[in-house]
Design a protein around this motif. Sequence first.
Motif, PDB file in Angstrom:
ATOM      1  N   GLY A 241      -3.659  -1.182  21.906  1.00 33.02           N
ATOM      2  CA  GLY A 241      -3.265   0.134  22.380  1.00 33.02           C
ATOM      3  C   GLY A 241      -1.916   0.605  21.891  1.00 33.02           C
ATOM      4  N   ALA A 242      -1.179  -0.235  21.178  1.00 33.39           N
ATOM      5  CA  ALA A 242       0.111   0.189  20.618  1.00 33.39           C
ATOM      6  C   ALA A 242      -0.135   1.184  19.488  1.00 33.39           C
ATOM      7  N   PRO A 243       0.821   2.087  19.234  1.00 24.91           N
ATOM      8  CA  PRO A 243       0.655   3.020  18.114  1.00 24.91           C
ATOM      9  C   PRO A 243       0.397   2.261  16.812  1.00 24.91           C
ATOM     10  N   LYS A 244      -0.451   2.831  15.985  1.00 21.63           N
ATOM     11  CA  LYS A 244      -0.787   2.170  14.730  1.00 21.63           C
ATOM     12  C   LYS A 244       0.441   2.040  13.833  1.00 21.63           C
ATOM     13  N   LEU A 268       7.708 -12.199  11.849  1.00 16.82           N
ATOM     14  CA  LEU A 268       6.859 -12.415  10.674  1.00 16.82           C
ATOM     15  C   LEU A 268       5.452 -11.860  10.900  1.00 16.82           C
ATOM     16  N   LEU A 269       4.942 -11.972  12.116  1.00 12.46           N
ATOM     17  CA  LEU A 269       3.642 -11.386  12.432  1.00 12.46           C
ATOM     18  C   LEU A 269       3.688  -9.862  12.297  1.00 12.46           C
ATOM     19  N   TYR A 270       4.805  -9.279  12.676  1.00 12.21           N
ATOM     20  CA  TYR A 270       4.996  -7.822  12.547  1.00 12.21           C
ATOM     21  C   TYR A 270       4.925  -7.405  11.083  1.00 12.21           C
ATOM     22  N   VAL A 271       5.585  -8.161  10.220  1.00 15.96           N
ATOM     23  CA  VAL A 271       5.563  -7.851   8.791  1.00 15.96           C
ATOM     24  C   VAL A 271       4.149  -7.967   8.239  1.00 15.96           C
ATOM     25  N   GLU A 272       3.428  -9.013   8.622  1.00 15.66           N
ATOM     26  CA  GLU A 272       2.055  -9.176   8.151  1.00 15.66           C
ATOM     27  C   GLU A 272       1.161  -8.053   8.654  1.00 15.66           C
ATOM     28  N   LYS A 276      -1.270  -5.322   6.672  1.00 16.84           N
ATOM     29  CA  LYS A 276      -2.713  -5.291   6.906  1.00 16.84           C
ATOM     30  C   LYS A 276      -3.197  -3.970   7.496  1.00 16.84           C
ATOM     31  N   ASN A 277      -2.284  -3.210   8.086  1.00 18.87           N
ATOM     32  CA  ASN A 277      -2.709  -2.034   8.833  1.00 18.87           C
ATOM     33  C   ASN A 277      -2.492  -0.721   8.106  1.00 18.87           C
ATOM     34  N   GLY A 278      -2.312  -0.799   6.804  1.00 22.47           N
ATOM     35  CA  GLY A 278      -2.349   0.416   6.012  1.00 22.47           C
ATOM     36  C   GLY A 278      -1.049   1.166   5.859  1.00 22.47           C
TER      37      GLY A 278
END
Length: 318
Positions: A241-244, A268-272, A276-278
Amino acid sequence: MANSDSKGVMVDLSPAIKVYKDGTVVRLSGSPFVPPSLDDPTTGVSSKDITISPSISARMYLPKISDPNHKLPILVFFHGGRFVVESAFSSLHHRFVNVLVSEARAVAVSVEYRLAPEHPLPAALEDGWAALQWVASHVVEGSCIEKEPWLVKHGDFNKIYVGGNSAGGNIAHNMAIRAGVESLVGDVKILGGFLSHPYFWDSTTKKENNEESMPYKVFMFAYPLAPGGIDNPMINPLADGAPKLSGLACSRLFVCTSQKDQFREINLLYVEALKKNGWKGELELVDVDGEDHCFEVFNPETEKSKSLITRLASFIRD
């Protein structure tokens, strides 16, 4: 988190902050305030304090100008401090921004946003957005604000950056997210952002004793009514539900973390997730061996700190 003892302590989040039963708030950490300077003896950077609104102030920085007609990038900076301590006027952040402005050749607005618990989150984000809108409003003819001469004379409004360390990195991210759905005054755009050891957290990355972790405790103290708790999109940009992240409204992003930082895994997960999310922007990640949280702010004279600040300055300058 809440407790009582013989001294009347209601909330103890040492080494950051304590709240007593009578409502007294005692900040246990944070560097002392220092005054601005019109000509810093080390960097030559000038600084001054300004008022943005009745509840928001800032410290502005201007490097030495060799060509008065050359326009400089504008950095809107948000200090760290877990949303509960530190200041735009503190010695740690004054020193850091001074050095960064000197190397980056940028005009900076270091925002003094309101702190929790006196002003629970999302007050800090609202202040950050108001400050960013104030900067953008300088492009509008006939604007009702009293325009700041350093921005008018020297600022390049096509090169606006948002950035910060720790809690300030979180705020910078949230400013870029909000700018993706809500326009800035004058249709001004954010060119880039830098997030140094951003204060992100969630319910799953640190599975063991997460509710006893300091990042969890401090965020829930700063935002006790957060919808979704620790998975509120403000603190967990990867939450359902967080903004894309594809809507992050900047075309350049610099993210720094370090080996010993407790936020490293989710950073690091944020960077990945960005990849991945365009999100189509230019992304630079720096992951520093052997260092801890915001080392470049606490110890800017070390070789690793100097190297990081130089890279960050180049990111803003270029």
